[in-house]
Write a protein that holds these residues in place. Structure first.
Motif, PDB file in Angstrom:
ATOM      1  N   ALA A 201      42.249  48.865  18.549  1.00 41.74           N
ATOM      2  CA  ALA A 201      41.954  49.929  19.511  1.00 41.74           C
ATOM      3  C   ALA A 201      42.701  49.703  20.824  1.00 41.74           C
ATOM      4  O   ALA A 201      43.235  50.649  21.423  1.00 41.74           O
ATOM      5  CB  ALA A 201      40.452  50.003  19.763  1.00 41.74           C
TER       6      ALA A 201
ATOM      7  N   TYR B   8      33.562  47.930  19.540  1.00 41.27           N
ATOM      8  CA  TYR B   8      34.078  48.096  18.185  1.00 41.27           C
ATOM      9  C   TYR B   8      33.445  47.071  17.244  1.00 41.27           C
ATOM     10  O   TYR B   8      32.883  46.072  17.693  1.00 41.27           O
ATOM     11  CB  TYR B   8      35.600  47.971  18.195  1.00 41.27           C
TER      12      TYR B   8
ATOM     13  N   ALA C 254      39.130  45.143  14.967  1.00 43.49           N
ATOM     14  CA  ALA C 254      38.978  46.543  15.358  1.00 43.49           C
ATOM     15  C   ALA C 254      39.225  46.728  16.845  1.00 43.49           C
ATOM     16  O   ALA C 254      39.862  47.712  17.261  1.00 43.49           O
ATOM     17  CB  ALA C 254      37.589  47.048  14.981  1.00 43.49           C
TER      18      ALA C 254
ATOM     19  N   SER D 155      34.405  43.798  21.207  1.00 43.26           N
ATOM     20  CA  SER D 155      33.864  43.818  19.848  1.00 43.26           C
ATOM     21  C   SER D 155      32.361  43.624  19.936  1.00 43.26           C
ATOM     22  O   SER D 155      31.827  43.162  20.959  1.00 43.26           O
ATOM     23  CB  SER D 155      34.507  42.730  18.992  1.00 43.26           C
TER      24      SER D 155
END
Length: 273
Positions: free
Chosen positions: A204, A195, A200, A137
């Protein structure tokens, strides 16, 4: 299902999600972590219903790395009796046991995808280096921190990261112990993609794991085996060398100073002794 102290394990749709939970702050790696990690990955390796694994951390951070307060008994006898063979031999055994725990991740036949948010420090970097694929992230931060606590990294990052980020980037990170952000990590190839936030990157990683799980499992395992073959002996030799090196040379006034500084929450003053 087994109840773990340092992890949770969830399985579904042919994907397992292994989550670091501590109990140390920031999912720091204490005795429970090192004992349970190889057992978990041994079970997942043998489970025919699992075809891919997502590895992540609970809360805001992946891992603060080695839980120095919890693991201080590992260093105590070595520093107290640093001229004697017995504590050095015991320390060598402990290093190799910890190395084997992380190697269980690398040796797992099922592809492992690390989903990293927040801090990934020291032992955390050793752990993600043993994964097949790393995603992050935007708030992720990485540090090969061992030099700052007077330790030569000995659990695998020095041996696995050359093939991931190249020697130049590895030497910079290992010599300085500096922190890098997710953008730099992506630039040097430490992570494949970045991300927006933690959810997120988890989404993913789960989607990628399911995509892998949809392929013929024995073929995927065969691809991993073929890709790993050139580096298995090199990594194993390197781990044995560094474990012997640290058993011989790790005891130092600088290491004692580093541990005391952690407990006293201050900056260490290293003198090269």
């Amino acid at each position: 299902m087994t109840e773990w102290k340092a992890f949770t394990v969830e399985t579904g749709d042919r994907v397992a999600t292994v989550t670091l939970t501590g109990p140390g702050k920031g999912n720091a790696m204490g005795p429970d972590f090192w004992r349970e990690l190889p057992l978990i990955f041994g079970e997942l390796d043998a489970d025919p219903e699992v075809r891919a694994i997502v590895l992540t951390g609970a809360g805001k951070h992946f891992s603060f790395g080695l839980d120095l307060p919890a693991m201080s008994p590992l260093f105590g006898p070595l520093l107290a009796d640093k001229a004697l063979a017995a504590p050095r031999t015991e320390f060598l055994r402990d290093i190799r046991r910890m190395q084997a725990a992380v190697t269980a991740v690398a040796d797992c036949r099922k592809p492992v995808i690390a989903a990293i948010s927040g801090w990934c420090i020291g032992g955390g970097l050793d752990l993600i280096a043993a994964a097949d694929i790393r995603l992050a992230s935007a708030d992720a931060k990485f540090s090969l921190r061992e030099a700052k606590v007077a330790i030569v990294a000995d659990i695998g990052s020095l041996h696995r990261l050359p093939g991931i980020i190249g020697e130049g980037h590895l030497r910079e990170l290992a010599y300085t112990g500096r922190d890098i952000d997710a953008a730099r990590a992506e630039k040097i190839g430490l992570v494949n993609d970045v991300y927006a936030d933690q959810q997120a990157v988890l989404d993913a990683a789960a989607a990628l794991a399911r995509e892998i799980a949809d392929n013929p499992p024995l073929v995927v395992q065969g691809v991993k085996d073929v890709l790993d073959q050139p580096k298995v002996a090199r990594v194993a030799d390197g781990l044995r060398y560094v474990s012997a090196w640290n058993a011989a040379f790790l005891p130092s006034e600088d290491l004692t100073e580093a541990i005391q500084a952690v407990f006293e929450k201050r900056s260490p003053e290293f003198k090269g002794r």
